[in-house]
Design an enzyme around this catalytic site. Structure first.
Site, PDB file in Angstrom:
ATOM      1  CE  LYS A 175      22.363  69.931  41.727  1.00 13.47           C
ATOM      2  NZ  LYS A 175      21.523  70.514  43.131  1.00 13.47           N
ATOM      3  NE  ARG A 223       4.553  81.946  54.576  1.00 18.99           N
ATOM      4  CZ  ARG A 223       3.749  82.584  55.404  1.00 18.99           C
ATOM      5  NH1 ARG A 223       3.413  83.043  53.326  1.00 18.99           N
ATOM      6  NH2 ARG A 223       2.827  82.254  55.966  1.00 18.99           N
ATOM      7  CE1 TYR A 254      17.587  66.619  40.428  1.00 19.56           C
ATOM      8  CE2 TYR A 254      16.191  67.748  39.932  1.00 19.56           C
ATOM      9  CZ  TYR A 254      16.925  67.318  40.813  1.00 19.56           C
ATOM     10  OH  TYR A 254      16.933  67.102  42.054  1.00 19.56           O
TER      11      TYR A 254
HETATM   12  C1  PLP Z   1      19.466  70.811  36.631  1.00 20.21           C
HETATM   13  C2  PLP Z   1      19.030  70.419  37.970  1.00 20.21           C
HETATM   14  N1  PLP Z   1      18.084  71.027  38.109  1.00 20.21           N
HETATM   15  C3  PLP Z   1      16.825  71.557  39.277  1.00 20.21           C
HETATM   16  C4  PLP Z   1      17.523  70.706  40.868  1.00 20.21           C
HETATM   17  C5  PLP Z   1      16.556  70.530  41.621  1.00 20.21           C
HETATM   18  O1  PLP Z   1      17.613  71.586  43.013  1.00 20.21           O
HETATM   19  P1  PLP Z   1      17.588  70.846  44.675  1.00 20.21           P
HETATM   20  O2  PLP Z   1      17.900  69.931  44.413  1.00 20.21           O
HETATM   21  O3  PLP Z   1      17.838  72.148  44.478  1.00 20.21           O
HETATM   22  O4  PLP Z   1      15.717  71.382  44.691  1.00 20.21           O
HETATM   23  C6  PLP Z   1      19.264  69.528  40.434  1.00 20.21           C
HETATM   24  C7  PLP Z   1      19.205  69.262  41.699  1.00 20.21           C
HETATM   25  O5  PLP Z   1      20.057  68.455  41.481  1.00 20.21           O
HETATM   26  C8  PLP Z   1      19.364  69.335  39.295  1.00 20.21           C
HETATM   27  O6  PLP Z   1      20.457  68.653  39.147  1.00 20.21           O
END
Ligand code: PLP
Length: 390
Positions: free
Chosen positions: A208, A59, A112
């Site tokens: 992503k 961790r 997001y």
């Molecule tokens: C622009 C953006 N930031 C953050 C996230 C969050 O990431 P995670 O799904 O890995 O928690 C996403 C997820 O789709 C995203 O599209």
């Protein structure tokens, strides 16, 4: 800070095989272990006093995770990085490390949706308020920032692809004593390195482009030793959203092809976006690469963009008629994806949300994958034909 003129060559140099792995393995072995034992009491004490840096418990410090952190830090021109179990773990740990009750955050519009929900639910309960401004309006940001503890942005945003003047916003935040955080998932470290433009901390959903194969959920925060150190000591160990060694290994594998995948996504998405822009039934295409020059601090564009249909197309029918583009959220993998905004609006109206995220229901978001641009354009054309409302 100066950056290389050729982002691909520079990234490949950072990612080149370093030959330093156990057993001379060409691929870094996975340290798939929860703990590391000590050879002696003296070594254990030295480690706990902070005089020796070595793994004790996964961790806190795992060698495979650390290798991933070092590679991403180098790609982003950062001094340090922390890997997380998801992009949201990275975002929440970074934000929560710097705010306390009574603080105020200034945030650009259309971030997001789950970051927005974090701000509107959890942070509100902590008595942290968030003001949203159009980040393209520098005067509005200048007016909003005095007294704010933190400035949060995405550039481009991941639905309407609003591009921000990252350097100018970072400067305004710094002049007002606010820590700036940017979500750089869209451009990836290949096409934008915000730390070089004065931003304090970069976060990624590594689920992503960094992972790139839709087989891992992960996140990462990058910045100066001091700020990353504050996250490492204030929130990271206690919120516990750590990156697993196996996921770090998948991300290291993804990084090796990231520069080339980004070039391929860029070329295919631009082609598809231009074709859509020519259509009479498409009102607008939201893609930062369609102008004469790249805006903001972008050195390239990715595979994610959106567009708006006029009223002649039945959007659910269109989505169902697509063959290559699968209905699905997330993005950054090899596959092409479609999400109609109207379905996200349905979710936004549900019990787990505080938002109408402000995107018209005629908007459709595409992630352009690696199936081949001509096949993708043909797929879109046949689906639109199928979905024409008579
Ligand atoms: C622009 C953006 N930031 C953050 C996230 C969050 O990431 P995670 O799904 O890995 O928690 C996403 C997820 O789709 C995203 O599209």
């Amino acid at each position: 800070m100066s950056t290389s003129a050729d982002p691909i060559a520079r990234a490949m140099a950072v990612l080149a095989h370093d030959g330093n792995h156990a057993y001379d393995a060409v691929v870094p072995p996975i340290a798939q272990t929860s703990l590391f034992t000590f050879g002696s009491y003296a070594e254990m004490e030295e480690t706990y006093r902070g005089q020796k840096v070595r793994p004790t418990y996964t961790r806190g410090f795992n060698p495979t995770v650390r290798l991933f952190e070092e590679k991403v830090a180098a790609l982003e021109y950062g001094e340090d990085a922390i890997g997380f179990a998801s992009g949201m773990a990275a975002i929440s740990s970074a934000v929560l490390a710097f705010v306390q009750p009574g603080d105020r955050i200034v945030c650009v519009e259309h971030v997001y949706p789950d970051a927005y929900r974090l701000f509107e639910t959890y942070l509100r309960r902590m008595s942290v308020t968030v003001d949203y401004v159009d980040g393209r309006d520098l005067d509005a940001v200048r007016r909003a920032l005095p007294g704010a503890r933190l400035f949060y942005m995405e550039s481009p945003t991941s639905w309407l692809m609003h591009v921000h003047d990252v350097a100018a916003l970072a400067r305004i935040a710094r002049d007002n004593g606010a820590i700036s955080i940017i979500d750089n998932s869209w451009a990836s470290p290949i096409f934008q390195q915000p730390l070089t433009q004065g931003v304090d901390l970069v976060v990624h959903s590594a689920s992503k482009y960094i992972g790139g194969h839709s087989d891992v959920v992960a996140g990462v925060v990058i910045g100066s030793k001091q700020l990353v150190g504050e996250i490492r000591s204030r929130t990271y160990p206690y919120l516990g959203g750590k990156l697993s060694p196996f996921d770090a290994w998948l991300l290291l594998r993804g990084l090796r092809t990231l520069p080339f995948r980004m070039k391929a996504h860029e070329a295919a998405a631009l082609h598809v976006a231009r074709k859509l822009a020519e259509r009479p039934d498409v009102v607008t295409v939201h893609h930062p690469g369609l102008g004469n020059a790249l805006p903001g601090g972008l050195q390239g564009t990715s595979g994610l963009f959106s567009f708006e249909f006029d009223d002649s197309v039945d959007i659910p029918k269109f989505a169902d008629a697509l063959r290559f583009f699968k209905l699905g959220v997330s993005w950054g993998g090899h596959e092409s994806l479609v999400v109609p905004a109207q379905v996200v609006r349905v979710q936004a109206a549900g019990p787990n949300s505080a938002i109408d995220f402000g995107v018209s229901e005629r908007v459709v978001r595409l992630h352009v994958g690696l199936e081949g641009q001509d096949a993708l354009v043909a797929d879109l054309s046949q689906a639109i034909k199928e979905a024409k409302m008579s």
